[in-house]
Design a protein around this motif. Structure first.
Motif, PDB file in Angstrom:
ATOM      1  N   GLN A 201       0.807  -1.221   0.000  1.00  0.00           N
ATOM      2  CA  GLN A 201       0.000   0.000   0.000  1.00  0.00           C
ATOM      3  C   GLN A 201       0.841   1.274   0.000  1.00  0.00           C
ATOM      4  O   GLN A 201       0.317   2.367  -0.194  1.00  0.00           O
ATOM      5  CB  GLN A 201      -0.902   0.020   1.244  1.00  0.00           C
ATOM      6  N   LYS A 202       2.158   1.132   0.203  1.00  0.00           N
ATOM      7  CA  LYS A 202       3.018   2.299   0.437  1.00  0.00           C
ATOM      8  C   LYS A 202       2.941   3.349  -0.663  1.00  0.00           C
ATOM      9  O   LYS A 202       2.814   4.548  -0.384  1.00  0.00           O
ATOM     10  CB  LYS A 202       4.473   1.857   0.634  1.00  0.00           C
ATOM     11  N   ASP A 203       3.029   2.937  -1.920  1.00  0.00           N
ATOM     12  CA  ASP A 203       3.022   3.913  -3.015  1.00  0.00           C
ATOM     13  C   ASP A 203       1.739   4.734  -3.017  1.00  0.00           C
ATOM     14  O   ASP A 203       1.771   5.964  -3.182  1.00  0.00           O
ATOM     15  CB  ASP A 203       3.202   3.203  -4.356  1.00  0.00           C
ATOM     16  N   ASP A 204       0.599   4.051  -2.828  1.00  0.00           N
ATOM     17  CA  ASP A 204      -0.686   4.753  -2.817  1.00  0.00           C
ATOM     18  C   ASP A 204      -0.792   5.694  -1.615  1.00  0.00           C
ATOM     19  O   ASP A 204      -1.298   6.825  -1.736  1.00  0.00           O
ATOM     20  CB  ASP A 204      -1.844   3.752  -2.776  1.00  0.00           C
ATOM     21  N   GLU A 205      -0.295   5.243  -0.467  1.00  0.00           N
ATOM     22  CA  GLU A 205      -0.357   6.063   0.737  1.00  0.00           C
ATOM     23  C   GLU A 205       0.560   7.284   0.618  1.00  0.00           C
ATOM     24  O   GLU A 205       0.201   8.381   1.050  1.00  0.00           O
ATOM     25  CB  GLU A 205       0.031   5.231   1.963  1.00  0.00           C
ATOM     26  N   ASP A 211      -0.297  14.495  -1.952  1.00  0.00           N
ATOM     27  CA  ASP A 211      -1.387  15.277  -2.548  1.00  0.00           C
ATOM     28  C   ASP A 211      -2.001  16.207  -1.509  1.00  0.00           C
ATOM     29  O   ASP A 211      -2.353  17.353  -1.811  1.00  0.00           O
ATOM     30  CB  ASP A 211      -2.470  14.355  -3.119  1.00  0.00           C
ATOM     31  N   ASN A 212      -2.134  15.720  -0.272  1.00  0.00           N
ATOM     32  CA  ASN A 212      -2.697  16.557   0.786  1.00  0.00           C
ATOM     33  C   ASN A 212      -1.703  17.615   1.255  1.00  0.00           C
ATOM     34  O   ASN A 212      -2.068  18.770   1.477  1.00  0.00           O
ATOM     35  CB  ASN A 212      -3.119  15.698   1.980  1.00  0.00           C
ATOM     36  N   LEU A 213      -0.430  17.217   1.368  1.00  0.00           N
ATOM     37  CA  LEU A 213       0.598  18.161   1.822  1.00  0.00           C
ATOM     38  C   LEU A 213       0.750  19.328   0.858  1.00  0.00           C
ATOM     39  O   LEU A 213       0.861  20.481   1.273  1.00  0.00           O
ATOM     40  CB  LEU A 213       1.938  17.435   1.989  1.00  0.00           C
ATOM     41  N   TYR A 214       0.748  19.028  -0.444  1.00  0.00           N
ATOM     42  CA  TYR A 214       0.969  20.068  -1.450  1.00  0.00           C
ATOM     43  C   TYR A 214      -0.344  20.545  -2.087  1.00  0.00           C
ATOM     44  O   TYR A 214      -0.351  20.992  -3.228  1.00  0.00           O
ATOM     45  CB  TYR A 214       1.948  19.550  -2.510  1.00  0.00           C
ATOM     46  N   ARG A 215      -1.418  20.441  -1.351  1.00  0.00           N
ATOM     47  CA  ARG A 215      -2.718  20.932  -1.804  1.00  0.00           C
ATOM     48  C   ARG A 215      -2.672  22.447  -1.964  1.00  0.00           C
ATOM     49  O   ARG A 215      -1.746  23.122  -1.475  1.00  0.00           O
ATOM     50  CB  ARG A 215      -3.797  20.557  -0.786  1.00  0.00           C
ATOM     51  N   ARG A 290       2.649  24.136   5.933  1.00  0.00           N
ATOM     52  CA  ARG A 290       1.488  23.965   6.794  1.00  0.00           C
ATOM     53  C   ARG A 290       0.679  22.728   6.420  1.00  0.00           C
ATOM     54  O   ARG A 290       0.425  22.474   5.249  1.00  0.00           O
ATOM     55  CB  ARG A 290       0.588  25.207   6.689  1.00  0.00           C
ATOM     56  N   VAL A 291       0.288  21.956   7.430  1.00  0.00           N
ATOM     57  CA  VAL A 291      -0.555  20.784   7.227  1.00  0.00           C
ATOM     58  C   VAL A 291      -2.014  21.223   7.365  1.00  0.00           C
ATOM     59  O   VAL A 291      -2.397  21.809   8.383  1.00  0.00           O
ATOM     60  CB  VAL A 291      -0.228  19.684   8.252  1.00  0.00           C
ATOM     61  N   GLU A 292      -2.828  20.927   6.368  1.00  0.00           N
ATOM     62  CA  GLU A 292      -4.252  21.274   6.400  1.00  0.00           C
ATOM     63  C   GLU A 292      -5.076  19.989   6.255  1.00  0.00           C
ATOM     64  O   GLU A 292      -4.616  19.022   5.658  1.00  0.00           O
ATOM     65  CB  GLU A 292      -4.607  22.258   5.291  1.00  0.00           C
TER      66      GLU A 292
END
Length: 294
Positions: A201-205, A211-215, A290-292
């Motif tokens: 699962q690592k690649d998908d995770e 994707d969330n970090l660089y949103r 920043r983490v959102e």
């Protein structure tokens, strides 16, 4: 300069550099020599957060300790009640934090001359090993007002973690069932099977995490947490010599090392080893994003 103008999600235009890096600090001044004097509050701004390393008799071992040490100091200014220059305790809290947080380890300092030993004033570098985290939580350094904002994000973050854990459990059970159906359930040790499944699962995770970090900035709730995305290091034992190198997150566990015109691939563990304490590259600036959360 037009190219530095930025329009935020609310449609307000502002300087891009200020938007990305400006830190707003609420400074409270309390008179040490006159406790009856009312404290005064002042709002200040900066584009970096200092991490004190040389903290006299109190050794600094990690970034959070160094940031905390830099949020209180003794200053001198005119006291209206005493009618003269007086000492004040200056206590600082962050009232606003930016999308990109730059933390500077104060490794270079000016040593004053000492008359009785004959030593001259000189610049010096502090080599001390000061660890820095991959995830930096600024919650405890925030004003009460900013903490309220972070509380909403943290509560949402907890709910998302519980949901993610449940989804993970369901997927793992489906993985075991599939192995059983295919006659491949060789090892019935759940820990071993879970480790195998997580590796798959690592690649998908990693992709979901990045994707969330660089949103797009400002599209989620703030939690007060920041994740390391770059480090600027200095290699050398003096302030007048040495070599600067940039280390930038690429994706997942991979980072890029920019050593002049040489670019090489390194891992997260290599980045976390840049804490100092010897002749190897040591972190001077740690840059966090920043983490959102949704």
């Amino acid at each position: 300069m037009p190219y530095l103008q930025y329009e935020d999600p609310e449609g307000d235009k502002q300087n891009l550099i200020d938007f990305l890096f400006n830190v707003e600090i609420q400074s409270t001044f309390k008179c040490i020599e006159n406790e009856k004097e009312e404290p005064t509050v002042k709002i200040e701004t900066s584009r970096k957060v200092p991490c004190i390393i040389d903290n006299q008799a109190n050794p600094i071992n990690n970034l959070s300790e160094g940031i905390e040490a830099g949020l209180s100091e003794i200053v001198e200014k005119t006291s209206d009640t005493l009618g003269r220059i007086s000492q004040y305790q200056k206590i600082m809290k962050f009232s606003k934090l930016p999308p990109i947080l730059v933390v500077q380890k104060i490794r270079f300092l000016w040593k004053k001359a000492v008359a009785n030993t004959g030593s001259k004033a000189t610049k010096a570098k502090i080599l001390r090993n000061v660890a820095f985290p991959k995830i930096l939580d600024m919650y405890n350094f925030a004003t009460d007002e900013l903490k309220k904002k972070y509380d909403v994000g943290k509560e949402r973050q907890k709910k998302l973690a519980i949901e993610a854990s449940k989804i993970s459990e369901d997927k793992f059970e489906a993985y075991k069932k599939k192995l059983e159906e295919e006659g491949k359930m060789v090892n019935e040790d759940n820990k071993v099977l879970f480790k195998q499944w997580k590796a798959q699962q690592k690649d998908d995770e990693d992709k979901a995490h990045d994707d969330n970090l660089y949103r797009t900035i400002g599209t989620g709730l703030e939690t007060g947490e920041y994740e390391l995305i770059a480090v600027l290091t200095h290699q050398g034992r003096t302030s007048d010599s040495g070599h600067y190198v940039g280390w930038v997150h690429k994706a997942g566990d991979e980072w890029l090392k920019y050593d002049d015109d040489k670019v090489s691939l390194v891992k997260t563990e290599d980045i976390m080893a840049l804490r100092g304490g010897g002749d190897w590259h040591m972190a001077y600036y740690c840059i966090y994003r920043r983490v959102e959360v949704d």
